[in-house]
Structure formats: C-alpha cells, structure tokens
Design an enzyme around this catalytic site. Sequence first.
Site, PDB file in Angstrom:
ATOM      1  N   ARG A   1     -10.650   5.111 -15.302  1.00  0.00           N
ATOM      2  CA  ARG A   1      -9.521   4.850 -14.762  1.00  0.00           C
ATOM      3  C   ARG A   1      -9.804   3.556 -13.669  1.00  0.00           C
ATOM      4  NH1 ARG A   1      -5.319   5.009 -16.890  1.00  0.00           N
ATOM      5  NH2 ARG A   1      -4.117   5.084 -14.794  1.00  0.00           N
ATOM      6  N   ILE A   2     -10.855   4.100 -12.687  1.00  0.00           N
ATOM      7  CA  ILE A   2     -10.827   3.077 -11.610  1.00  0.00           C
ATOM      8  C   ILE A   2     -11.620   1.797 -12.056  1.00  0.00           C
ATOM      9  CG2 ILE A   2     -12.241   2.549  -9.326  1.00  0.00           C
ATOM     10  CD1 ILE A   2      -9.665   4.595  -9.546  1.00  0.00           C
TER      11      ILE A   2
ATOM     12  N   SER B   1     -14.093   8.282  -0.780  1.00  0.00           N
ATOM     13  CA  SER B   1     -13.096   8.890  -1.863  1.00  0.00           C
ATOM     14  C   SER B   1     -11.805   8.138  -1.627  1.00  0.00           C
ATOM     15  CB  SER B   1     -12.916  10.323  -2.023  1.00  0.00           C
ATOM     16  OG  SER B   1     -12.396  10.595  -0.686  1.00  0.00           O
ATOM     17  N   CYS B   2     -10.844   8.363  -2.692  1.00  0.00           N
ATOM     18  CA  CYS B   2      -9.399   7.878  -2.542  1.00  0.00           C
ATOM     19  C   CYS B   2      -8.689   8.748  -1.244  1.00  0.00           C
ATOM     20  CB  CYS B   2      -8.497   7.899  -3.687  1.00  0.00           C
ATOM     21  SG  CYS B   2      -8.504   9.443  -4.296  1.00  0.00           S
ATOM     22  N   THR B   3      -8.893   9.780  -1.227  1.00  0.00           N
ATOM     23  CA  THR B   3      -8.454  10.498   0.045  1.00  0.00           C
ATOM     24  C   THR B   3      -9.159  10.413   1.047  1.00  0.00           C
ATOM     25  OG1 THR B   3      -7.838  12.439  -1.572  1.00  0.00           O
ATOM     26  CG2 THR B   3      -7.847  12.743   0.851  1.00  0.00           C
TER      27      THR B   3
ATOM     28  N   THR C   1      -6.460  14.779 -12.415  1.00  0.00           N
ATOM     29  CA  THR C   1      -7.514  13.915 -12.814  1.00  0.00           C
ATOM     30  C   THR C   1      -8.111  13.942 -13.939  1.00  0.00           C
ATOM     31  OG1 THR C   1      -9.398  14.624 -11.420  1.00  0.00           O
ATOM     32  CG2 THR C   1      -7.739  13.102 -10.277  1.00  0.00           C
TER      33      THR C   1
ATOM     34  N   GLY D   1     -13.787  17.119  -0.376  1.00  0.00           N
ATOM     35  CA  GLY D   1     -14.836  16.689   0.801  1.00  0.00           C
ATOM     36  C   GLY D   1     -14.308  15.549   1.810  1.00  0.00           C
TER      37      GLY D   1
ATOM     38  N   ARG E   1      -3.984  20.172  -6.346  1.00  0.00           N
ATOM     39  CA  ARG E   1      -4.042  19.273  -7.513  1.00  0.00           C
ATOM     40  C   ARG E   1      -2.463  19.834  -8.196  1.00  0.00           C
ATOM     41  NH1 ARG E   1      -8.478  16.591  -9.434  1.00  0.00           N
ATOM     42  NH2 ARG E   1      -9.782  16.234  -7.624  1.00  0.00           N
TER      43      ARG E   1
ATOM     44  N   THR F   1     -17.916   3.950  -6.155  1.00  0.00           N
ATOM     45  CA  THR F   1     -16.519   4.436  -6.107  1.00  0.00           C
ATOM     46  C   THR F   1     -16.587   5.886  -5.958  1.00  0.00           C
ATOM     47  OG1 THR F   1     -16.166   4.432  -8.435  1.00  0.00           O
ATOM     48  CG2 THR F   1     -16.061   2.370  -7.124  1.00  0.00           C
TER      49      THR F   1
END
Length: 477
Positions: free
Chosen positions: A136-137, A286-288, A317, A346, A368, A256
């Site tokens: 995906r990334i 991370s994205c978060t 995900t 995390g 989620r 990533t």
Amino acid sequence: MTSDHFATWKSREALAEAMIPMIGHLYRERDVTVLVHSRSLVNKSVISILKTHRYVRQIEGRELAIEDTFPILQALAELDLGPARVDIGRLAVSYAEDSQGLSVEEYTAKAVEGATGENKIVQEGPRDVVLYGFGRIGRLLARLLVEKSGSGNGLRLRAVVVRKGGEDDLKKRASLLRRDSIHGQFNGSIHIDADNNTICANGNTIKVIYANDPTEIDYTDYGIDNAVLIDNTGKWRDREGLSKHLRPGVSKVVLTAPGKGDVKNIVHGVNHETLRDDDNILSCASCTTNAIVPALKAINDEYGVEHGHVETVHSFTNDQNLLDNYHKGNRRGRSAPLNMVLTETGAASAVAKALPELTGHISGSSIRVPTPDVSMAILNLTMGKETTREEMLDYLRHTSLHSTMKRQIDFVASPDSVSTDFVGSRAACIIDANALIVNGKHVVLYAWYDNEFGYSCQVVRVVQHITGVEYPLFPQG
C-alpha cells in the site's frame, strides 16, 4: 444576476486555463512548484485550480480571487528562477497589504530574489531512489515520486525490490500501480517492458528486482548509485536489520514504520532538522505518530501540555484478517470489515522520540474500524494555561497557514466533513474546527488524517530533505 455570476465563472475559467501552461513550464523546465496556500497547482485541472482558490475561504474567511494570483504567476514566468516552491496565494495576499507602491512585477521579483540570479540552487542531477517492497505505502510512494520527477533533476525512482509472485508478477505489479480502489487511477500512462523487467510510468523507467533478502543485491549492477532506499515492508526495524540494505549503490535507508533502538524517528516539520549528514539509517515513524505529533507540538508550543490521552479511530489495514482466523495479536484475528477492534498503538510512546519534552505525559490506545482509509486522532489534553475555544481556533488556523508546520497541519471548518472527504489529503493531520472542545485548561481536539497518502507525503518530504531537493519556499518568513 444569474448571468453576472456565470460571466464571472467563465472569466475565471479562462484565467485558470491560461495558468496551466505557465505552471507546467515552471515545473518541468525550472523545477519550480507553484502553490496556493501550501497546495500545489502542478498537473491540476481548471476546476481543481479554481477549487483550490476557493478552499482558502474556509480557513481565511474569504475567497482568494484568481484575478489576484494570475498577475503574480505571469510575473514569475518572466523571471530567471531556479528550483523553488512559490506560494502565489500568500504572495497575492501580502501584495494586497503592501504599502511600498511597487508594481506586481517589482514586488514578485523582490519576494523571490533568493531563487534568482546568483542565488539559484545549482542542481547536480537526479538522486536515485529504491523502494524495497511494493504494498500500500510502496505504491503510493511510487506515485508521488513519479509525480514529483519534474525536470528530472530531483528524486528519480530507479527500482522496486519484491519477491517474485509468479510468471505474471510484473503485469500484476503494474496493474496495482495503475488502479487503486481507494486512491483512484494513476495520473498518467503506465506500460511494462517484459524483456527488461521494467515498469515505465510517465517516462520514468523503474526496474523490478526480484530478491528474497537485501544481501542478494548489488544495485550498481543496475546503474544505481548513491541511492536512498525506502523500506516499506516493516520486516526490519532496528539498526542491525536495516543495515542489510546498505549495499553497493545504496547510501541511506529510510523505514516507513516506527524504528527501534537508536534509530531516529523523524516527523517532518517537527524534528527533521535534527538529522545529520551521517545519519544513514532513519525511520519516518508511523502514520499516527505523524498525525498527532504536529498537533501536539502546536498546542505545547503555545499553551503547554501537562498530560493527555490520544485515542485513534483507525481504518483497518492488511495486518488484520478479513474473516475470523488465527492472528498472533490480540483481537486482530477478528473480522476487520465487520468489527470495531480495540487494539494497542505505539504512537504515544513514539511521541517521546520526536518531542522529548512530552516524555511520560501522553498515553494512547486505538480502535480499528471498518473503513479502508482515513483515520482520526482524538487528543484529550490538559494544558498549562487556560484559553477559549475562539482563541485556540484562531491559533490553529494561523498555524495551518503561516507556521513552519503548514504542510503538516491543515484546517477544515465545514460542518459536514466526514472521513471520505480527506482521502488523498497531503497533510499529516487536518484539524476539525467544528469538533474542537475547550474548557479552560482542558481541550479535546479532533484531527483527521489519510493514514496512507498523507503519511506517504510525509515520507517523501523526509527523503527530499536528506537529499537536498527540498527546495526553499517563497515568500519567506
């Protein structure tokens, strides 16, 4: 009255049409990216250009007129510009407020003089990039790198490393890059060269290298040199594992996922300036983490953060199961499309790596939910001083427009915003103005983020920074 509105619209359409070749010439010939309040106009349609101008109304309280930005763009096109990012929206606003009596041409030339003449950046040619993994990334990074290839003197995606999945592997990889159920069609042309095992995307030739382990590859065999390798598999997260990528032809490794041990976790816009030239292994967290850290920094800088809790409402995900089945993690084995799944994150502990001053002050958890993309972070904070809702909104709006984190923090005031509205957002987070709650020293802040595309944009910004192709922004200050 109706005919007047239509005549105005047609006039603005004509101006937007006239902008497109000038924007394209500046980008492809001079590596100049034209922006309107941090939003790129490169490769945008007439309607997209007009919508970008109108979007400013949400955050500044008034629409930015294309009649004001067009003369600025015309003036830019006549200058001998070097690589730069130029915000014609900000230039138009500042010119309207200027009292020096300068012409548009004089004011524009003065505002961007740091990118003209002897001040121009001298480019040494493109910097090679390798993607290790193509999920995906990885595919979104490929789209962004191809999009940003510009004149060919910036970042150049040279190769993708994957495990071979079958005889039609190349065809399937290209098809997944071409079409995406969430992010839509690839903006351009893609074809494959089976004889050379390459994917050609908008003229960029990307070698597909099959390998089961990083140590099997000598990148110089493919003409790749001094490359930045982006590992988007998450298989190795410490220095020892990621060091496997430092092979002939590769000089830096970017992860990533959250890095472990002494690997620096970088959130662009917050702590990317801490990177040194000799940092050859780093993480983009991370994205978060990328979503919450800019918002936390903004509030901590102005009000101080004594303590708080971050709850993320996160899209499911590939790590989760479609239907109930065994999973090594708690709860993640339950069906992702059918359940809200309480799980750990995390991101709170990762805050300390990007903002050491908040070590031990932030806790976090995650739910989620059955959506494929776009998540939300809810920051429940106790601040060091009291404020009002109006004061904080003004501060956050100003931060999204004028601070050093304007590419990380966006701002939306629409009363009807929902998650799908933010698919494709390039910001690390988008503050939802209407959801903000302030009660003295206590604040509850809601921030949307495209956990796929927004995060990928942050990764590319870090790579641009470490390679020296993060060009200066004008107007400065």
